[in-house]
Design a protein around this motif. Structure first.
Motif, PDB file in Angstrom:
ATOM      1  N   MET A   1       0.828  -1.206   0.000  1.00 48.88           N
ATOM      2  CA  MET A   1       0.000   0.000   0.000  1.00 48.88           C
ATOM      3  C   MET A   1       0.866   1.260   0.000  1.00 48.88           C
ATOM      4  O   MET A   1       0.493   2.278  -0.567  1.00 48.88           O
ATOM      5  N   LYS A   2       2.030   1.153   0.631  1.00 48.62           N
ATOM      6  CA  LYS A   2       2.933   2.299   0.714  1.00 48.62           C
ATOM      7  C   LYS A   2       3.350   2.769  -0.674  1.00 48.62           C
ATOM      8  O   LYS A   2       3.387   3.974  -0.960  1.00 48.62           O
ATOM      9  N   GLU A   3       3.658   1.808  -1.557  1.00 51.58           N
ATOM     10  CA  GLU A   3       4.077   2.149  -2.922  1.00 51.58           C
ATOM     11  C   GLU A   3       2.938   2.827  -3.687  1.00 51.58           C
ATOM     12  O   GLU A   3       3.168   3.770  -4.449  1.00 51.58           O
ATOM     13  N   ILE A   4       1.728   2.332  -3.472  1.00 56.89           N
ATOM     14  CA  ILE A   4       0.555   2.909  -4.142  1.00 56.89           C
ATOM     15  C   ILE A   4       0.355   4.352  -3.695  1.00 56.89           C
ATOM     16  O   ILE A   4       0.114   5.248  -4.509  1.00 56.89           O
ATOM     17  N   ILE A   5       0.477   4.575  -2.395  1.00 54.26           N
ATOM     18  CA  ILE A   5       0.305   5.919  -1.845  1.00 54.26           C
ATOM     19  C   ILE A   5       1.356   6.873  -2.406  1.00 54.26           C
ATOM     20  O   ILE A   5       1.046   8.004  -2.806  1.00 54.26           O
ATOM     21  N   GLU A   6       2.590   6.408  -2.464  1.00 51.86           N
ATOM     22  CA  GLU A   6       3.669   7.246  -2.995  1.00 51.86           C
ATOM     23  C   GLU A   6       3.438   7.572  -4.467  1.00 51.86           C
ATOM     24  O   GLU A   6       3.644   8.708  -4.907  1.00 51.86           O
ATOM     25  N   LYS A   7       2.989   6.586  -5.216  1.00 51.31           N
ATOM     26  CA  LYS A   7       2.738   6.767  -6.648  1.00 51.31           C
ATOM     27  C   LYS A   7       1.590   7.749  -6.886  1.00 51.31           C
ATOM     28  O   LYS A   7       1.711   8.690  -7.680  1.00 51.31           O
ATOM     29  N   LEU A   8       0.479   7.547  -6.186  1.00 56.79           N
ATOM     30  CA  LEU A   8      -0.693   8.397  -6.395  1.00 56.79           C
ATOM     31  C   LEU A   8      -0.477   9.815  -5.862  1.00 56.79           C
ATOM     32  O   LEU A   8      -1.060  10.770  -6.382  1.00 56.79           O
ATOM     33  N   ASN A  13      -2.412  16.211 -11.999  1.00 56.95           N
ATOM     34  CA  ASN A  13      -3.589  16.531 -12.812  1.00 56.95           C
ATOM     35  C   ASN A  13      -4.367  15.263 -13.144  1.00 56.95           C
ATOM     36  O   ASN A  13      -3.788  14.243 -13.499  1.00 56.95           O
ATOM     37  N   GLY A  14      -5.686  15.361 -13.027  1.00 53.87           N
ATOM     38  CA  GLY A  14      -6.534  14.233 -13.394  1.00 53.87           C
ATOM     39  C   GLY A  14      -6.703  13.231 -12.267  1.00 53.87           C
ATOM     40  O   GLY A  14      -5.857  13.122 -11.374  1.00 53.87           O
ATOM     41  N   PHE A  15      -7.815  12.509 -12.335  1.00 48.39           N
ATOM     42  CA  PHE A  15      -8.144  11.561 -11.272  1.00 48.39           C
ATOM     43  C   PHE A  15      -8.289  10.123 -11.769  1.00 48.39           C
ATOM     44  O   PHE A  15      -8.544   9.231 -10.976  1.00 48.39           O
ATOM     45  N   LYS A  16      -8.126   9.912 -13.075  1.00 45.56           N
ATOM     46  CA  LYS A  16      -8.387   8.580 -13.633  1.00 45.56           C
ATOM     47  C   LYS A  16      -7.510   7.493 -13.014  1.00 45.56           C
ATOM     48  O   LYS A  16      -8.022   6.415 -12.668  1.00 45.56           O
ATOM     49  N   PRO A  17      -6.202   7.723 -12.848  1.00 47.72           N
ATOM     50  CA  PRO A  17      -5.373   6.678 -12.226  1.00 47.72           C
ATOM     51  C   PRO A  17      -5.814   6.366 -10.795  1.00 47.72           C
ATOM     52  O   PRO A  17      -5.719   5.219 -10.348  1.00 47.72           O
ATOM     53  N   ILE A  18      -6.298   7.385 -10.091  1.00 42.24           N
ATOM     54  CA  ILE A  18      -6.767   7.185  -8.716  1.00 42.24           C
ATOM     55  C   ILE A  18      -8.041   6.350  -8.723  1.00 42.24           C
ATOM     56  O   ILE A  18      -8.203   5.421  -7.923  1.00 42.24           O
ATOM     57  N   LEU A  23     -10.885   1.129  -7.886  1.00 41.52           N
ATOM     58  CA  LEU A  23     -11.692   0.010  -8.376  1.00 41.52           C
ATOM     59  C   LEU A  23     -10.960  -1.314  -8.152  1.00 41.52           C
ATOM     60  O   LEU A  23     -11.572  -2.318  -7.765  1.00 41.52           O
ATOM     61  N   ARG A  24      -9.652  -1.295  -8.375  1.00 44.51           N
ATOM     62  CA  ARG A  24      -8.852  -2.506  -8.154  1.00 44.51           C
ATOM     63  C   ARG A  24      -8.908  -2.920  -6.680  1.00 44.51           C
ATOM     64  O   ARG A  24      -9.110  -4.095  -6.357  1.00 44.51           O
ATOM     65  N   ILE A  25      -8.752  -1.951  -5.794  1.00 48.07           N
ATOM     66  CA  ILE A  25      -8.798  -2.228  -4.354  1.00 48.07           C
ATOM     67  C   ILE A  25     -10.179  -2.749  -3.957  1.00 48.07           C
ATOM     68  O   ILE A  25     -10.301  -3.695  -3.174  1.00 48.07           O
ATOM     69  N   PHE A  26     -11.209  -2.130  -4.500  1.00 47.63           N
ATOM     70  CA  PHE A  26     -12.586  -2.548  -4.211  1.00 47.63           C
ATOM     71  C   PHE A  26     -12.814  -4.009  -4.603  1.00 47.63           C
ATOM     72  O   PHE A  26     -13.413  -4.784  -3.848  1.00 47.63           O
ATOM     73  N   LYS A  27     -12.314  -4.383  -5.763  1.00 47.35           N
ATOM     74  CA  LYS A  27     -12.520  -5.744  -6.263  1.00 47.35           C
ATOM     75  C   LYS A  27     -11.719  -6.788  -5.481  1.00 47.35           C
ATOM     76  O   LYS A  27     -12.125  -7.949  -5.392  1.00 47.35           O
ATOM     77  N   LEU A  28     -10.597  -6.363  -4.910  1.00 44.38           N
ATOM     78  CA  LEU A  28      -9.712  -7.302  -4.214  1.00 44.38           C
ATOM     79  C   LEU A  28     -10.036  -7.474  -2.732  1.00 44.38           C
ATOM     80  O   LEU A  28      -9.503  -8.368  -2.083  1.00 44.38           O
ATOM     81  N   ASP A  45      -2.805  13.326   4.666  1.00 42.84           N
ATOM     82  CA  ASP A  45      -2.707  14.766   4.398  1.00 42.84           C
ATOM     83  C   ASP A  45      -2.739  15.091   2.906  1.00 42.84           C
ATOM     84  O   ASP A  45      -2.993  16.239   2.523  1.00 42.84           O
ATOM     85  N   LYS A  46      -2.515  14.110   2.059  1.00 43.04           N
ATOM     86  CA  LYS A  46      -2.545  14.333   0.610  1.00 43.04           C
ATOM     87  C   LYS A  46      -3.963  14.143   0.072  1.00 43.04           C
ATOM     88  O   LYS A  46      -4.595  13.112   0.316  1.00 43.04           O
ATOM     89  N   TYR A  47      -4.429  15.143  -0.688  1.00 46.15           N
ATOM     90  CA  TYR A  47      -5.793  15.046  -1.215  1.00 46.15           C
ATOM     91  C   TYR A  47      -5.946  13.870  -2.173  1.00 46.15           C
ATOM     92  O   TYR A  47      -7.032  13.292  -2.304  1.00 46.15           O
ATOM     93  N   GLN A  48      -4.857  13.509  -2.853  1.00 43.76           N
ATOM     94  CA  GLN A  48      -4.934  12.387  -3.795  1.00 43.76           C
ATOM     95  C   GLN A  48      -5.311  11.090  -3.079  1.00 43.76           C
ATOM     96  O   GLN A  48      -6.069  10.267  -3.612  1.00 43.76           O
ATOM     97  N   ILE A  49      -4.774  10.921  -1.871  1.00 46.87           N
ATOM     98  CA  ILE A  49      -5.032   9.689  -1.120  1.00 46.87           C
ATOM     99  C   ILE A  49      -6.425   9.721  -0.495  1.00 46.87           C
ATOM    100  O   ILE A  49      -7.114   8.699  -0.441  1.00 46.87           O
ATOM    101  N   ARG A  50      -6.837  10.891  -0.056  1.00 50.47           N
ATOM    102  CA  ARG A  50      -8.211  11.013   0.445  1.00 50.47           C
ATOM    103  C   ARG A  50      -9.202  10.789  -0.702  1.00 50.47           C
ATOM    104  O   ARG A  50     -10.268  10.195  -0.514  1.00 50.47           O
ATOM    105  N   SER A  51      -8.824  11.234  -1.886  1.00 57.29           N
ATOM    106  CA  SER A  51      -9.670  11.012  -3.064  1.00 57.29           C
ATOM    107  C   SER A  51      -9.774   9.524  -3.384  1.00 57.29           C
ATOM    108  O   SER A  51     -10.836   9.037  -3.790  1.00 57.29           O
ATOM    109  N   LEU A  52      -8.674   8.813  -3.198  1.00 57.20           N
ATOM    110  CA  LEU A  52      -8.682   7.359  -3.386  1.00 57.20           C
ATOM    111  C   LEU A  52      -9.709   6.727  -2.455  1.00 57.20           C
ATOM    112  O   LEU A  52     -10.504   5.867  -2.871  1.00 57.20           O
ATOM    113  N   ALA A  53      -9.712   7.181  -1.209  1.00 57.81           N
ATOM    114  CA  ALA A  53     -10.665   6.663  -0.226  1.00 57.81           C
ATOM    115  C   ALA A  53     -12.102   6.937  -0.656  1.00 57.81           C
ATOM    116  O   ALA A  53     -12.982   6.075  -0.533  1.00 57.81           O
ATOM    117  N   VAL A  54     -12.330   8.128  -1.182  1.00 63.97           N
ATOM    118  CA  VAL A  54     -13.684   8.513  -1.592  1.00 63.97           C
ATOM    119  C   VAL A  54     -14.154   7.668  -2.777  1.00 63.97           C
ATOM    120  O   VAL A  54     -15.305   7.224  -2.820  1.00 63.97           O
TER     121      VAL A  54
END
Length: 204
Positions: A1-8, A13-18, A23-28, A45-54
């Motif tokens: 998960m650490k690698e995913i957080i660092e990557k995201l 710009n853009g939210f598609k990778p997030i 979706l991958r996490i949801f399915k697994l 603290d990163k909005y990208q990671i909070r967006s992942l949660a949402v």
């Protein structure tokens, strides 16, 4: 998960990778695990990671109303505008998975909330409303629901209302004209929304 957080976290710009990762996490994961993980990610603290949660909660929400409750009570309070954009997407995901007509009680509940972020999640999330099942055949219902916030104290919400109605006017101009013809344009807030509805419209 650490690698995913660092990557995201590096996405600017853009939210598609997030969304794809969510979706991958949801399915697994099981529903319980997905909700637990989302609650942890919402603290980041990163909005990208909070967006992942949402996004994850959006995928879960039609299966477990706990996720929908978290979206409404916690995510709507997030200070990041980016997260609020994803809240709108997550709400639409719920409606899509649950069925738009079946979701009407929840749509109305959210629209009746005092928090403009919750209302906007609906008005913005379901754009273009009349391209969605049920509302495609019932544009008047969509127009009525959206128009309830034409005089909102929140400029942020009024912009969404105006833009949403302008979307609908492209295919249902007569219905929109009928709606806005009864608006009190001496009210500055309503007039503000009116200008967004009629923006770029050619004068006859």
């Amino acid at each position: 998960m650490k690698e995913i957080i660092e990557k995201l976290s590096r996405i600017e710009n853009g939210f598609k990778p997030i969304e794809t990762e969510a979706l991958r996490i949801f399915k697994l994961n099981t529903i319980d695990n997905a909700i637990t993980l989302s609650c942890e990610l919402l603290k980041h603290d990163k909005y990208q990671i909070r967006s992942l949660a949402v996004f994850i909660l959006g995928f879960v929400s039609a299966n477990d109303l706990r996720a929908l409750r978290i979206l409404k009570t916690e995510v709507s309070e997030d200070s990041g505008w980016q997260v609020q954009e994803i809240l709108a997407k997550a709400f639409d995901q719920y409606c899509k998975d649950n069925g738009y007509e079946k979701s009407l009680p929840i749509i109305k509940e959210w629209l009746n909330d005092k928090n403009p972020n919750i209302c906007r999640a609906v008005t913005e999330g379901l754009r273009i409303w009349t391209s969605r099942p049920y509302f495609k055949d019932n544009p008047k219902v969509a127009i009525k629901l959206i128009s309830e916030h034409k005089g909102s104290d929140s400029e942020y919400l009024r912009k969404s209302v105006g833009n949403s109605l302008r979307d609908i006017s492209k295919k249902h101009n007569d219905l929109i004209e009928e709606e806005i013809s009864g608006w009190d344009l001496t009210d500055k807030k309503i007039n503000f929304t009116y200008k967004y509805v009629t923006k770029n419209k050619k004068k006859k």
